[in-house]
Design an enzyme around this catalytic site. Structure first.
Site, PDB file in Angstrom:
ATOM      1  N   GLY A 139      -3.390  -2.434  18.213  1.00 14.14           N
ATOM      2  CA  GLY A 139      -3.583  -2.557  16.756  1.00 14.14           C
ATOM      3  C   GLY A 139      -2.786  -1.506  16.022  1.00 14.14           C
ATOM      4  CG  MET A 164      -8.291   0.074  17.335  1.00 12.26           C
ATOM      5  SD  MET A 164      -7.364  -1.461  17.090  1.00 12.26           S
ATOM      6  CE  MET A 164      -7.215  -1.504  15.315  1.00 12.26           C
ATOM      7  CB  THR A 211      -0.647   4.312  19.414  1.00  8.86           C
ATOM      8  OG1 THR A 211      -1.228   5.269  20.302  1.00  8.86           O
ATOM      9  CG2 THR A 211       0.861   4.414  19.491  1.00  8.86           C
ATOM     10  CE  LYS A 234      -2.451   1.598   3.645  1.00  8.94           C
ATOM     11  NZ  LYS A 234      -3.579   1.799   4.574  1.00  8.94           N
ATOM     12  NE  ARG A 256      -4.997  -1.642   7.174  1.00  5.27           N
ATOM     13  CZ  ARG A 256      -4.233  -0.864   7.936  1.00  5.27           C
ATOM     14  NH1 ARG A 256      -4.684  -0.361   9.077  1.00  5.27           N
ATOM     15  NH2 ARG A 256      -3.014  -0.553   7.547  1.00  5.27           N
ATOM     16  CG  HIS A 262     -12.483   9.086   8.462  1.00 10.24           C
ATOM     17  ND1 HIS A 262     -13.574   9.325   7.668  1.00 10.24           N
ATOM     18  CD2 HIS A 262     -11.768   8.117   7.833  1.00 10.24           C
ATOM     19  CE1 HIS A 262     -13.520   8.551   6.594  1.00 10.24           C
ATOM     20  NE2 HIS A 262     -12.436   7.802   6.680  1.00 10.24           N
ATOM     21  CE  LYS A 299      -0.386   9.442  15.320  1.00  9.65           C
ATOM     22  NZ  LYS A 299      -1.195   8.782  14.281  1.00  9.65           N
TER      23      LYS A 299
HETATM   24  P1  NAD Z   1      -9.469  12.076  12.818  1.00  9.38           P
HETATM   25  O1  NAD Z   1      -8.606  13.274  12.609  1.00  9.38           O
HETATM   26  O2  NAD Z   1     -10.702  11.927  12.036  1.00  9.38           O
HETATM   27  O3  NAD Z   1      -9.862  11.999  14.379  1.00  9.38           O
HETATM   28  C1  NAD Z   1      -8.912  12.245  15.379  1.00  9.38           C
HETATM   29  C2  NAD Z   1      -9.455  11.825  16.735  1.00  9.38           C
HETATM   30  O4  NAD Z   1      -8.430  12.063  17.725  1.00  9.38           O
HETATM   31  C3  NAD Z   1     -10.662  12.627  17.164  1.00  9.38           C
HETATM   32  O5  NAD Z   1     -11.492  11.810  17.971  1.00  9.38           O
HETATM   33  C4  NAD Z   1     -10.037  13.748  18.001  1.00  9.38           C
HETATM   34  O6  NAD Z   1     -10.933  14.341  18.910  1.00  9.38           O
HETATM   35  C5  NAD Z   1      -8.965  12.960  18.720  1.00  9.38           C
HETATM   36  N1  NAD Z   1      -7.877  13.812  19.211  1.00  9.38           N
HETATM   37  C6  NAD Z   1      -7.174  14.740  18.530  1.00  9.38           C
HETATM   38  N2  NAD Z   1      -6.278  15.332  19.345  1.00  9.38           N
HETATM   39  C7  NAD Z   1      -6.426  14.764  20.570  1.00  9.38           C
HETATM   40  C8  NAD Z   1      -5.785  14.939  21.830  1.00  9.38           C
HETATM   41  N3  NAD Z   1      -4.809  15.820  22.006  1.00  9.38           N
HETATM   42  N4  NAD Z   1      -6.180  14.154  22.865  1.00  9.38           N
HETATM   43  C9  NAD Z   1      -7.154  13.221  22.705  1.00  9.38           C
HETATM   44  N5  NAD Z   1      -7.797  13.027  21.545  1.00  9.38           N
HETATM   45  C10 NAD Z   1      -7.435  13.781  20.490  1.00  9.38           C
HETATM   46  O7  NAD Z   1      -8.486  10.843  12.650  1.00  9.38           O
HETATM   47  P2  NAD Z   1      -8.838   9.332  12.262  1.00  9.38           P
HETATM   48  O8  NAD Z   1      -8.722   9.165  10.799  1.00  9.38           O
HETATM   49  O9  NAD Z   1     -10.092   8.934  12.965  1.00  9.38           O
HETATM   50  O10 NAD Z   1      -7.581   8.556  12.896  1.00  9.38           O
HETATM   51  C11 NAD Z   1      -7.449   8.437  14.304  1.00  9.38           C
HETATM   52  C12 NAD Z   1      -6.115   7.796  14.613  1.00  9.38           C
HETATM   53  O11 NAD Z   1      -6.083   6.456  14.115  1.00  9.38           O
HETATM   54  C13 NAD Z   1      -4.901   8.492  13.976  1.00  9.38           C
HETATM   55  O12 NAD Z   1      -3.874   8.555  14.959  1.00  9.38           O
HETATM   56  C14 NAD Z   1      -4.507   7.576  12.842  1.00  9.38           C
HETATM   57  O13 NAD Z   1      -3.155   7.666  12.520  1.00  9.38           O
HETATM   58  C15 NAD Z   1      -4.850   6.232  13.454  1.00  9.38           C
HETATM   59  N6  NAD Z   1      -5.036   5.112  12.496  1.00  9.38           N
HETATM   60  C16 NAD Z   1      -4.591   3.896  12.886  1.00  9.38           C
HETATM   61  C17 NAD Z   1      -4.748   2.817  12.035  1.00  9.38           C
HETATM   62  C18 NAD Z   1      -4.285   1.451  12.465  1.00  9.38           C
HETATM   63  O14 NAD Z   1      -4.240   0.548  11.627  1.00  9.38           O
HETATM   64  N7  NAD Z   1      -3.993   1.235  13.713  1.00  9.38           N
HETATM   65  C19 NAD Z   1      -5.362   2.986  10.782  1.00  9.38           C
HETATM   66  C20 NAD Z   1      -5.849   4.247  10.435  1.00  9.38           C
HETATM   67  C21 NAD Z   1      -5.686   5.312  11.312  1.00  9.38           C
END
Ligand code: NAD
Length: 321
Positions: free
Chosen positions: A292, A219, A221, A67, A111, A138, A226
């Site tokens: 995760g 999920m 970090t 990817k 996924r 999101h 992070k």
């Molecule tokens: P998003 O920007 O849509 O949402 C961010 C979320 O984090 C919101 O709920 C927001 O309120 C919260 N947030 C932001 N700053 C904060 C803080 N200082 N303290 C507490 N909460 C805070 O992002 P998203 O697309 O929903 O992604 C969320 C996280 O998931 C990201 O860190 C992204 O990298 C991670 N992610 C992980 C995987 C995986 O496979 N593990 C896959 C995709 C995304």
């Protein structure tokens, strides 16, 4: 070569197909039939973008590829595009020829939601009734929608740093016919299952916020630095992950390991539980924690499944390449 554009994914891919693909590939990873390549992630010095590759090879499923993509923070404001952009490329493992190019944006959310769902299936108590959400962005909506299918949940409780975003997950709970209640972080003690999916660099979930017997899927970090939960919570829990190398370097376990609270040998592969090589949850009051981190093989597994569905439905675009 086959092309499955992003616009087709929503109608093709189901949560069930994503769940099956991710469960199978976690099992293959633990059986050492599949492995992930080292992740490349670069700040390219243009548009503040983070770009990279996550790849791997699944000998059991014969899936090879990567990817490519990342995060363009200015997309939404400047161009009306979503900030996360990715594309999956699949190759024929017998010949190395390019096999398919697949839109990876929606697949990433599906996924990732499938991963926490697989952890809930295998690690949460069967009598779990209260679902807790920390995060309302999101990914959180996809996470909750998938999680609610795993147990007979009677209530969703939610907390988010930006309280104004909570209606995003309230809507998902209501659509699933489950009542929603916003709670302070301390209120998470009521939850039997918690998903945290935020982008924070400082822990918000402390040991006191999680009750005995809870399953928590962390999920958010997926990068060095992070952190969503206190490192002490990992010491208090039995820790599982998608891939140990990622968990200890870019996942939640990076902090507990650095603080000397747990060792690498305390982190177990979820796939080993799926395969029956690890017993998983051992008692009703054990805390299980799934770290995760998101692996390339997850992306390849769902992309491969969606290519099969696109071919079946006659939607895949074939190009001479
Ligand atoms: P998003 O920007 O849509 O949402 C961010 C979320 O984090 C919101 O709920 C927001 O309120 C919260 N947030 C932001 N700053 C904060 C803080 N200082 N303290 C507490 N909460 C805070 O992002 P998203 O697309 O929903 O992604 C969320 C996280 O998931 C990201 O860190 C992204 O990298 C991670 N992610 C992980 C995987 C995986 O496979 N593990 C896959 C995709 C995304």
């Amino acid at each position: 070569m086959l092309i499955v554009p992003e616009r087709e994914i929503a109608d093709l891919m189901t949560r069930e197909a994503a769940f099956d693909a991710v469960e199978k590939v976690f099992a293959a990873m633990a059986a050492e039939d599949a492995y992930n390549f080292d992740v490349i992630r670069e700040a390219i010095g243009h548009e503040d973008a983070l770009y990279g590759f996550k790849g791997g090879f699944d000998r059991a499923g014969l899936t090879l590829g990567l990817k490519a993509g990342g995060y363009w923070p200015n997309n939404l404001e400047k161009r009306g595009l979503i900030n996360h952009q990715s594309t999956v490329f699949l190759f024929d493992p017998d010949t190395g020829k390019a096999k398919a190019m697949v839109g990876g944006n929606l697949l990433t959310a599906l996924r990732t939601a499938a991963a926490s769902s697989v952890s809930i299936k295998h690690l949460a108590r069967k009598d779990a009734r209260v679902m807790g959400m920390v995060g309302a962005g999101h990914q959180a909506t996809f996470q909750l929608r998938a999680a609610l299918e795993q147990r007979d949940f009677e209530k969703v409780i939610g907390w988010n740093y930006h309280a104004e975003m909570l209606p995003n997950i309230e809507k998902v709970a209501n659509e699933a016919g489950v009542p929603f209640e916003a709670v302070p972080l301390e209120g998470m003690v009521e939850a039997d299952v918690v998903i945290s999916i935020t982008s924070t660099f400082a822990p918000t979930i402390m040991v006191d916020h999680i009750s005995a017997g809870t399953h928590i899927a962390c999920m958010g970090t997926d990068t060095k630095g992070k952190q969503e939960v206190a490192a002490a919570l990992l010491r208090r829990s039995t820790v599982f992950t998608d891939e140990i190398a990622q968990s200890i370097s870019i996942g939640e376990a990076q902090h507990a390991i650095a603080d000397g609270l747990i060792k690498q040998s305390d982190v177990h592969q979820l796939g080993a539980v799926i395969n029956g090589a690890h017993p998983g949850r051992r008692s009703a009051d054990e805390i299980t924690l799934f770290d995760g981190t998101g692996v390339g093989l997850q992306d390849l597994a769902v992309a491969s499944a969606v290519v099969d569905l696109a071919v079946e439905k006659g939607i895949a675009i074939e190009v001479d390449f």
